[in-house]
Design a protein around this motif. Structure first.
Motif, PDB file in Angstrom:
ATOM      1  N   LEU A 305     -30.580  43.759   8.311  1.00 51.66           N
ATOM      2  CA  LEU A 305     -30.935  45.161   8.138  1.00 51.66           C
ATOM      3  C   LEU A 305     -30.470  45.659   6.771  1.00 51.66           C
ATOM      4  CD1 LEU A 305     -32.084  47.813   9.214  1.00 51.66           C
ATOM      5  CD2 LEU A 305     -29.857  48.259  10.282  1.00 51.66           C
ATOM      6  N   LYS A 306     -29.257  45.301   6.385  1.00 47.43           N
ATOM      7  CA  LYS A 306     -28.747  45.703   5.068  1.00 47.43           C
ATOM      8  C   LYS A 306     -29.636  45.162   3.953  1.00 47.43           C
ATOM      9  CE  LYS A 306     -25.342  43.588   3.017  1.00 47.43           C
ATOM     10  NZ  LYS A 306     -23.997  43.064   2.641  1.00 47.43           N
ATOM     11  N   GLU A 307     -30.021  43.900   4.054  1.00 49.36           N
ATOM     12  CA  GLU A 307     -30.853  43.289   3.022  1.00 49.36           C
ATOM     13  C   GLU A 307     -32.240  43.928   2.965  1.00 49.36           C
ATOM     14  OE1 GLU A 307     -32.011  40.930  -0.110  1.00 49.36           O
ATOM     15  OE2 GLU A 307     -30.016  41.397   0.692  1.00 49.36           O
ATOM     16  N   GLU A 308     -32.790  44.244   4.133  1.00 51.78           N
ATOM     17  CA  GLU A 308     -34.109  44.892   4.180  1.00 51.78           C
ATOM     18  C   GLU A 308     -34.052  46.259   3.504  1.00 51.78           C
ATOM     19  OE1 GLU A 308     -38.116  44.342   5.347  1.00 51.78           O
ATOM     20  OE2 GLU A 308     -36.457  43.006   5.841  1.00 51.78           O
ATOM     21  N   SER A 317     -25.546  52.699  -0.550  1.00 47.94           N
ATOM     22  CA  SER A 317     -25.025  51.378  -0.220  1.00 47.94           C
ATOM     23  C   SER A 317     -24.931  51.259   1.302  1.00 47.94           C
ATOM     24  CB  SER A 317     -23.640  51.192  -0.831  1.00 47.94           C
ATOM     25  OG  SER A 317     -23.024  50.042  -0.293  1.00 47.94           O
ATOM     26  N   TRP A 318     -25.256  50.086   1.805  1.00 44.80           N
ATOM     27  CA  TRP A 318     -25.180  49.856   3.246  1.00 44.80           C
ATOM     28  C   TRP A 318     -24.118  48.819   3.590  1.00 44.80           C
ATOM     29  CZ3 TRP A 318     -27.738  53.183   6.255  1.00 44.80           C
ATOM     30  CH2 TRP A 318     -28.762  53.929   5.658  1.00 44.80           C
ATOM     31  N   GLU A 319     -23.171  48.636   2.677  1.00 41.40           N
ATOM     32  CA  GLU A 319     -22.117  47.654   2.900  1.00 41.40           C
ATOM     33  C   GLU A 319     -21.322  47.944   4.169  1.00 41.40           C
ATOM     34  OE1 GLU A 319     -21.457  44.845   1.328  1.00 41.40           O
ATOM     35  OE2 GLU A 319     -23.165  45.146  -0.021  1.00 41.40           O
ATOM     36  N   HIS A 320     -21.192  49.227   4.509  1.00 41.10           N
ATOM     37  CA  HIS A 320     -20.339  49.584   5.647  1.00 41.10           C
ATOM     38  C   HIS A 320     -20.861  49.028   6.966  1.00 41.10           C
ATOM     39  CE1 HIS A 320     -23.435  52.688   5.581  1.00 41.10           C
ATOM     40  NE2 HIS A 320     -23.136  52.989   6.834  1.00 41.10           N
ATOM     41  N   ILE A 321     -22.183  48.867   7.116  1.00 38.77           N
ATOM     42  CA  ILE A 321     -22.675  48.395   8.418  1.00 38.77           C
ATOM     43  C   ILE A 321     -22.346  46.921   8.637  1.00 38.77           C
ATOM     44  CG2 ILE A 321     -24.487  50.149   8.518  1.00 38.77           C
ATOM     45  CD1 ILE A 321     -26.534  47.983   7.903  1.00 38.77           C
ATOM     46  N   THR A 322     -22.145  46.163   7.555  1.00 36.78           N
ATOM     47  CA  THR A 322     -21.765  44.760   7.727  1.00 36.78           C
ATOM     48  C   THR A 322     -20.257  44.598   7.859  1.00 36.78           C
ATOM     49  OG1 THR A 322     -21.881  44.471   5.314  1.00 36.78           O
ATOM     50  CG2 THR A 322     -23.805  43.828   6.597  1.00 36.78           C
ATOM     51  N   ARG A 323     -19.505  45.665   7.626  1.00 36.53           N
ATOM     52  CA  ARG A 323     -18.067  45.631   7.899  1.00 36.53           C
ATOM     53  C   ARG A 323     -17.777  46.061   9.333  1.00 36.53           C
ATOM     54  NH1 ARG A 323     -17.792  48.503   2.978  1.00 36.53           N
ATOM     55  NH2 ARG A 323     -17.078  50.357   4.110  1.00 36.53           N
ATOM     56  N   GLN A 324     -18.765  46.646   9.983  1.00 43.92           N
ATOM     57  CA  GLN A 324     -18.601  47.095  11.361  1.00 43.92           C
ATOM     58  C   GLN A 324     -18.763  45.922  12.313  1.00 43.92           C
ATOM     59  OE1 GLN A 324     -21.431  50.342  11.606  1.00 43.92           O
ATOM     60  NE2 GLN A 324     -20.181  51.663  10.312  1.00 43.92           N
ATOM     61  N   PHE A 328     -22.605  47.791  18.292  1.00 46.53           N
ATOM     62  CA  PHE A 328     -23.211  48.974  17.690  1.00 46.53           C
ATOM     63  C   PHE A 328     -22.931  49.057  16.196  1.00 46.53           C
ATOM     64  CE2 PHE A 328     -22.293  49.959  22.123  1.00 46.53           C
ATOM     65  CZ  PHE A 328     -23.522  50.411  22.571  1.00 46.53           C
ATOM     66  N   ILE A 329     -23.742  49.864  15.508  1.00 46.72           N
ATOM     67  CA  ILE A 329     -23.433  50.251  14.135  1.00 46.72           C
ATOM     68  C   ILE A 329     -23.431  51.775  14.066  1.00 46.72           C
ATOM     69  CG2 ILE A 329     -24.339  48.163  13.064  1.00 46.72           C
ATOM     70  CD1 ILE A 329     -26.852  49.772  12.280  1.00 46.72           C
TER      71      ILE A 329
END
Length: 385
Positions: A305-308, A317-324, A328-329
């Motif tokens: 999802l972040k890459e898309e 930046s969507w880095e936070h969703i891959t740190r979760q 859930f996100i």
């Protein structure tokens, strides 16, 4: 398209039944020795022993010293309710001043109401989430704990905080424990998906085990709905770590009385599945592999999802969703963007925009990313860059 369901779903969008759970279900169905007799008030003994060891570790000093045990309860909410009622009746006796409850902000609305219904009047929130930087607000959290009264009861989420899906680091947990020990505060842990958050049972349980090594007395409410896929079977456990065996025996007797007055005895079926898996080395190993497979897929979906969104050039930046971690996100959408996604694109979210990442799959990933991009572009000044 609804992205707010609570179950872990496979790529086809349907709730996934863990293969090891299917095996155990078949074994139970074909076991001629089993019946439908009532359980004892405390529940299935082998379930209680296994769940205590699961969260504390089989070699925990609290187990060795016989000052830890669990009682089977109907689900995570039942565990929280049992603990809250016990603390209101007995913990407040030893502390004459009004005992304050501290719950994270944000948190489940249910947590507030459970303590209210138990009779607590002084219920406060500690700052958990930094909405500007989309991370745990550890400095504000520590400040709130430091300013909280001595002997306060603090509700602590582990194995994926709800709703932010981001937990403190081990170093931050050590800071939290240090402040709480100094303030003589009581930790009440809430664990919804041990093993599903990071894919590692021991890693997810580390905060509780650290508090035990620091000689805290504590409660730990556990739910086995998500990490076993037993959502509707209401399988939960309340684990108690006390100062000594004599205190544990007294706590256990009062909890048995409370359980008798509330639900008489807990349901057997789900607890039997959990106990069978936890007490059988082969099943346990397979369950750990099932959890690892689920957790790795959730992590991969977040990366995709972040890459898309990056490919679309979405303005943030969507880095936070891959740190979760976990199921859930917590993307940090504004009210405008939530409204846009629901009314314009028919992507239905909770009021705080929490998303069940397992519902994003190979069929809908591109569409969902495009809709998120449109929502951001429709009102970009409303988005924190």
């Amino acid at each position: 398209m609804a992205l707010l369901l609570a179950e872990y779903c496979a790529d086809n969008g349907q709730p996934w039944v863990l293969p090891v759970v299917k095996k155990v279900q078949q074994q139970i169905v074909h076991d001629p020795t089993l019946s439908h007799e009532y359980l004892s008030v405390r529940g299935l003994p082998e379930f209680n022993r296994a769940t205590t060891a699961l969260i504390l570790g089989a070699d925990s000093i609290a187990i060795v010293e016989k000052r830890a045990d669990s009682i089977q309860v109907p689900g995570g909410c039942g565990s929280l309710c049992m603990g809250a009622r016990f603390l209101k009746k007995w913990y407040t006796i030893t502390h004459p001043k009004a005992v304050a409850i501290y719950i994270s902000s944000p948190s489940w609305e249910t947590h507030m109401t459970v303590f209210q219904e138990a009779g607590f009047m002084d219920i406060f929130k500690y700052r958990y989430w930094d909405n500007e930087n989309l991370c745990v607000a550890i400095h504000k959290w520590l400040e709130d704990l430091q300013n909280a009264p001595e002997y306060s009861i603090v509700v602590l989420h582990i194995a994926a905080h709800w709703p932010t899906a981001m937990d403190p680091t081990p170093a931050e947990w050590k800071q939290i424990a240090e402040v709480m020990k100094r303030k003589k505060q009581f930790p009440f842990f809430y664990v919804t998906a041990q093993g599903l958050a990071s894919g590692d049972l021991n890693k997810d349980a580390w905060p509780v085990r650290h508090f035990v090594t620091e000689r805290f007395e504590l409660f730990c409410a556990q739910s086995f709905g998500k990490n076993f896929g037993l959502y509707n079977d209401r399988v939960g456990s309340l684990t108690v770590v006390s100062r000594d065996n004599y205190t544990l025996i007294r706590i256990r007797s009062q909890m048995e009385l409370a359980a008798r007055q509330t639900w008489s005895n807990p349901p057997r079926y789900g607890a039997r599945i959990v106990a069978t898996i936890l007490n059988n080395p082969a099943f346990f190993a397979e369950w750990r592999e099932n959890l690892k497979r689920m957790a790795e897929r959730l992590m991969l979906l977040k990366e995709k999802l972040k890459e898309e969104l990056r490919t679309l050039g979405t303005l943030r930046s969507w880095e936070h969703i891959t740190r979760q971690i976990g199921l859930f996100i917590y993307p940090g959408f504004t009210d405008f963007q939530i409204d846009y996604l629901m009314k314009k694109k028919h992507i239905y979210l909770s009021s705080i925009a929490q998303i069940n990442i397992s519902l994003i799959n190979s069929q809908n990933l591109t569409y969902i990313a495009q809709c998120i991009n449109e929502a951001v572009l429709s009102n970009p000044e409303d988005m924190k860059l």
